[in-house]
Design an enzyme around this catalytic site. Sequence first.
Site, PDB file in Angstrom:
ATOM      1  N   SER A  20      84.639  57.208  33.191  1.00  0.00           N
ATOM      2  CA  SER A  20      83.494  58.080  33.496  1.00  0.00           C
ATOM      3  C   SER A  20      82.930  57.802  34.894  1.00  0.00           C
ATOM      4  O   SER A  20      82.471  58.724  35.576  1.00  0.00           O
ATOM      5  CB  SER A  20      82.405  57.949  32.430  1.00  0.00           C
ATOM      6  N   HIS A 117      79.447  46.731  38.004  1.00  0.00           N
ATOM      7  CA  HIS A 117      79.286  45.837  36.855  1.00  0.00           C
ATOM      8  C   HIS A 117      78.006  46.232  36.118  1.00  0.00           C
ATOM      9  O   HIS A 117      76.975  46.472  36.753  1.00  0.00           O
ATOM     10  CB  HIS A 117      79.202  44.391  37.333  1.00  0.00           C
ATOM     11  N   VAL A 152      84.527  35.828  39.666  1.00  0.00           N
ATOM     12  CA  VAL A 152      84.334  37.040  38.857  1.00  0.00           C
ATOM     13  C   VAL A 152      82.892  37.541  38.971  1.00  0.00           C
ATOM     14  O   VAL A 152      81.951  36.795  38.702  1.00  0.00           O
ATOM     15  CB  VAL A 152      84.688  36.756  37.376  1.00  0.00           C
ATOM     16  N   ALA A 181      73.105  55.415  34.583  1.00  0.00           N
ATOM     17  CA  ALA A 181      72.630  54.912  35.890  1.00  0.00           C
ATOM     18  C   ALA A 181      73.819  54.583  36.803  1.00  0.00           C
ATOM     19  O   ALA A 181      73.762  54.812  38.020  1.00  0.00           O
ATOM     20  CB  ALA A 181      71.752  53.682  35.687  1.00  0.00           C
TER      21      ALA A 181
HETATM   22  C1  GAR Z   1      81.342  50.525  32.965  1.00  0.00           C
HETATM   23  O1  GAR Z   1      80.159  50.269  32.260  1.00  0.00           O
HETATM   24  C2  GAR Z   1      81.584  49.460  34.008  1.00  0.00           C
HETATM   25  O2  GAR Z   1      80.417  49.007  34.622  1.00  0.00           O
HETATM   26  C3  GAR Z   1      82.195  48.379  33.151  1.00  0.00           C
HETATM   27  O3  GAR Z   1      83.072  49.065  32.300  1.00  0.00           O
HETATM   28  C4  GAR Z   1      82.561  50.369  32.049  1.00  0.00           C
HETATM   29  C5  GAR Z   1      83.641  51.360  32.369  1.00  0.00           C
HETATM   30  O4  GAR Z   1      83.270  52.634  31.962  1.00  0.00           O
HETATM   31  N1  GAR Z   1      82.865  47.401  33.948  1.00  0.00           N
HETATM   32  C6  GAR Z   1      82.887  46.114  33.655  1.00  0.00           C
HETATM   33  O5  GAR Z   1      82.372  45.646  32.677  1.00  0.00           O
HETATM   34  C7  GAR Z   1      83.633  45.257  34.656  1.00  0.00           C
HETATM   35  N2  GAR Z   1      83.175  43.910  34.584  1.00  0.00           N
HETATM   36  P1  GAR Z   1      84.045  53.906  32.517  1.00  0.00           P
HETATM   37  O6  GAR Z   1      85.536  53.638  32.308  1.00  0.00           O
HETATM   38  O7  GAR Z   1      83.563  55.041  31.662  1.00  0.00           O
HETATM   39  O8  GAR Z   1      83.699  54.077  33.952  1.00  0.00           O
END
Ligand code: GAR
Length: 201
Positions: A20, A117, A152, A181
């Site tokens: 997304s 993140h 990380v 957000a």
């Molecule tokens: C998001 O919330 C992103 O911040 C998180 O994974 C999700 C991906 O959603 N990333 C992490 O946790 C990395 N440490 P998406 O595939 O719908 O963009």
Amino acid sequence: MPTLPPGRVRVAVLISGSGSNMAALVDAARADDCPFEIALVLSNRPDAGGLAIAREKGVAVAAVDHRVFAKDREAHERAVDALLGEHGIEVVALAGYMRLLTPWLVQRWTGRMLNIHPSLLPKYPGLDTHARALAAGDVEAGCTVHLVTEGVDEGPVLAQAAVPMLADDTPASLAQRVLTAEHQLYPRALADFCRSQMRSL
Ligand code: GAR
């Protein structure tokens, strides 16, 4: 990053799942004044839902299945990096790319790789950020866009957005509010980053 040519910055978005944030970046790149274009969406999972979304949006997609490389993380990254090169990528945006990177890839893209993140770093690096924020009794949560370094979720922060935590929040409801957000923050932070790099030419 002294080598950016004039014109839009060619960005690759690396995903592992629903994508997304990637979709928000692709949509933002449609604006005439956007300083970046999404030139490639790449996943380590051939079945990532985001790949189909990117394809529907007319973006070039690729998958480099990490399972093929077993425990050899660097070999997987070299295959990823070769594709980035083939597509003339200048900046990499990690967006839900759930792989620990080796120093090799991080060093290769130092100063040109961003990540989003779902916490207000330096709070809650790693996984389960929302459950940890709830357990700590925080009053606000949020998200961070940062440059990727070897530690990380440790690199220099480029932008953050806070969201309130509600009394009846669960990890899932909080994750959804933070994700909304993220969709605002990432396009803005990436655009600011690309503009600042172009100005330094
Ligand atoms: C998001 O919330 C992103 O911040 C998180 O994974 C999700 C991906 O959603 N990333 C992490 O946790 C990395 N440490 P998406 O595939 O719908 O963009």
